[in-house]
Enzyme design. Sequence first.
Site, PDB file in Angstrom:
ATOM      1  N   HIS A  18      -2.924  -6.255  -3.476  1.00 46.00           N
ATOM      2  CA  HIS A  18      -2.750  -5.086  -4.354  1.00 46.00           C
ATOM      3  C   HIS A  18      -1.402  -5.127  -5.082  1.00 46.00           C
ATOM      4  CE1 HIS A  18      -6.386  -3.185  -2.966  1.00 46.00           C
ATOM      5  NE2 HIS A  18      -5.987  -3.246  -1.706  1.00 46.00           N
ATOM      6  N   ASN A  55       0.820  -1.221   0.000  1.00 47.73           N
ATOM      7  CA  ASN A  55       0.000   0.000   0.000  1.00 47.73           C
ATOM      8  C   ASN A  55       0.850   1.266   0.000  1.00 47.73           C
ATOM      9  OD1 ASN A  55      -1.993  -1.830   2.215  1.00 47.73           O
ATOM     10  ND2 ASN A  55      -2.706  -1.230   0.200  1.00 47.73           N
TER      11      ASN A  55
END
Length: 271
Positions: free
Chosen positions: A68, A40
């Site tokens: 992610h 992140n």
Amino acid sequence: MRLLFLGDVVGRSGRDAVSERLPGLIQKYGFDFVVINGENASHGRGLTEGHFNDLRAAGADAVTLGDHAFDQRDTLSYIVREPSLLRPLNMASGAPGRGANLIEGRNGHRVLVVNALGRVFMDPIDDPFRAVEAAVAACPLGEQADAVVIDFHTEATSEIQAMGFFLDGRASLVVGTHTHIPTADHRVLKGGTALMADAGMCGDFDSIIGVDAEEPLNRFLTGIPQNRFTPAEGEATLCGVAIETEPGSGLVTKLSPVRIGGTLAQALPEF
């Protein structure tokens, strides 16, 4: 050896905290190896090559990712040439990069770092237990590896704890990432493996899991997205876990949670 693991770095605040504080921590506590979850770090989603290089320059020997992993498009290309950057091991076989690697630390220690995604409350993914077991069996603790670190990226604390018991005696550290909330269950299991269900985040805790509170709160109240999530920009707390391992076996003799700076500030105990 002494090893430091830092949880999910969230946005500019988290990156700045790592750059400002990590070099001093390495010097003060004599950490031989540092692992950081960076999934992140770039605007709250993914990790650009520039920000990866910043984490490495601050002292990270290995950087792990998560769900992610490929939110920043350049990761698809630079991950293939960066052996210290790991995406989840149990992604589809066609995903670029690697999920486990034996990496040499600053004092010559060899550390097997493994990144895996969980399946509870997560998108469908291959079995993380068998994938991690195969990686650990191929590079056993106390033989090829001086330490083995598992970053298990998932929602459920029970799944992370299960991985710890599954690998007890075969890994130095099993630690959870992804929820951004540090847990208080840090312990050394009977077989000598350190376990912590979530390391927490390196980010601004005056937020909702690192994000400015306004938009998450709006979505909970109305169910209607109005804006993108924006990483909070206040002072970050560095969160993670530190361990010390026994020479030869790679099992853990000391364990301490890490909370430095910002909202959750408390000093890392003498280690």
